[in-house]
Design an enzyme around this catalytic site. Structure first.
Site, PDB file in Angstrom:
ATOM      1  CB  CYS A 127      -0.919  -0.002   1.225  1.00  0.00           C
ATOM      2  SG  CYS A 127      -1.945   1.477   1.383  1.00  0.00           S
ATOM      3  CB  CYS A 157      -0.557   2.308   4.078  1.00  0.00           C
ATOM      4  SG  CYS A 157      -2.197   1.793   3.568  1.00  0.00           S
ATOM      5  CG  ASP A 158       3.300   1.091   4.516  1.00  0.00           C
ATOM      6  OD1 ASP A 158       2.915   1.499   5.621  1.00  0.00           O
ATOM      7  OD2 ASP A 158       3.053  -0.054   4.095  1.00  0.00           O
TER       8      ASP A 158
END
Length: 329
Positions: free
Chosen positions: A143, A146-147
């Site tokens: 993701c 997300c990261d």
């Protein structure tokens, strides 16, 4: 002759939620606070897939929190609200015709309720190469949103050729020093506009007709081995992160077998209130498709809970909450 034991039947539930991730637990919190008897059945650990995320930095209210901690808090909140959570317990069959929905588990139990929420999530497709599992959360991610911020000013590899890989690469190019996109075909499958956008970015490089054969490092990702499918030659690329974006597989098999409609990729079809094609059956979270985000799953859970309370149990959201008027559609 072998006889299957008769299933133990539990009828004292208003709503059953299959899956204890963010969407399922949010629905459980709302429904329990409405005074309904709610049972959540989770095959592993309450909180679902977020438990394996080392760091979450895009969930409102938390600048940084581990997935395990966020999952624990959601779990505790659902319990304190009055929901009952059964785990680990795997659902193996659904019967959804008729007023009562029947849920069968691997331990031989049968549960019944007037409403059912399917919150079974989706699994990222894996490359299945050495180092992929070992370095998850240590440089390997599925993701970018997300990261991605964890790789500011660093070099990253993106694997994939569809819209998700393209959009993620564009996003990462604004954060990372360099993005190397690896795709097994000679051209990307993504929309032309996205590909043109990528091609215009100086810090994005392409390795077509190529595949990753291993992710390597000491303690965390330091690079990956890449094989050219035309020449057969392998090379090593230094990188701080590897984003594997080759699609997801929705966990919708038992729902499809019970008559719930899905799209061509297997995601459950829902309307704006998370209703499926079967009356009294709802679906929330990743099993309904993109964006695969915690906040989206939470919103799905709220919509499903409000509609179940109003439509099936004759409640009034206006009376139960001071947040706004009752839904009329």
């Amino acid at each position: 002759m072998f006889f299957m034991p008769q299933a133990r039947v539990e009828r004292d539930n208003d709503v059953i939620i299959v899956g204890g991730g963010p969407g399922g637990l949010t629905a459980a919190i709302y429904l329990a606070r409405y005074g309904l008897k709610v049972l959540v059945i989770e095959k592993s650990v309450p909180g679902g897939k977020i438990n394996i995320n080392p760091v979450i930095e895009n969930y409102p209210g938390f600048e940084s929190i581990s997935g395990e901690e966020l999952g624990r808090r959601m779990h505790e909140h659902a319990l304190k609200s009055g929901a009952r959570i059964l785990s680990p317990e795997e659902v193996v069959k659904l019967e959804l015709t008729g007023e009562l929905k029947r849920v069968y588990t691997s331990s031989g139990k049968e549960f019944q309720a007037r409403a059912l929420i399917i919150a079974t999530g989706a699994e990222e497709r894996k490359l299945g190469i050495p180092g992929e599992g070992e370095f998850f959360g240590k440089g390997v991610s599925y993701c970018a949103v997300c990261d991605g911020p964890l790789f500011k000013g660093k070099r990253v590899i993106v694997v994939g050729g569809g819209n998700t890989a393209a959009i993620s690469s564009i996003y990462l190019s604004k954060i990372a020093k360099e993005v190397i996109l690896v795709h097994r075909r000679s051209s990307m499958r993504a929309e032309k506009a996205l590909v043109d956008n990528l091609m215009s970015r100086e810090n994005v490089k392409f390795l077509f007709n190529s595949v990753l054969t291993a992710i390597v490092g000491e303690g965390r990702v330091e690079g990956a081995r890449v094989r050219d499918l035309e020449s057969g030659e392998e090379s090593f690329i230094e990188a701080d992160g590897v984003f594997i974006l080759i699609g997801v597989e929705p966990n919708s098999k038992i729902a499809r077998e019970a008559g719930v409609e899905t799209d061509e990729r297997g995601f459950i079809k829902v309307d704006c209130w998370q209703r499926t094609n079967i009356p009294g059956v709802y679906a929330v979270g990743d099993v309904t498709g993109e964006p695969l985000q915690i906040a989206k799953a939470v919103g799905d859970g709220v919509r499903a809970a409000v509609d179940i309370y109003d439509r099936i149990f004759g409640g009034s959201y206006a009376r139960a909450s001071s947040q706004g008027p009752s839904r009329t559609s």
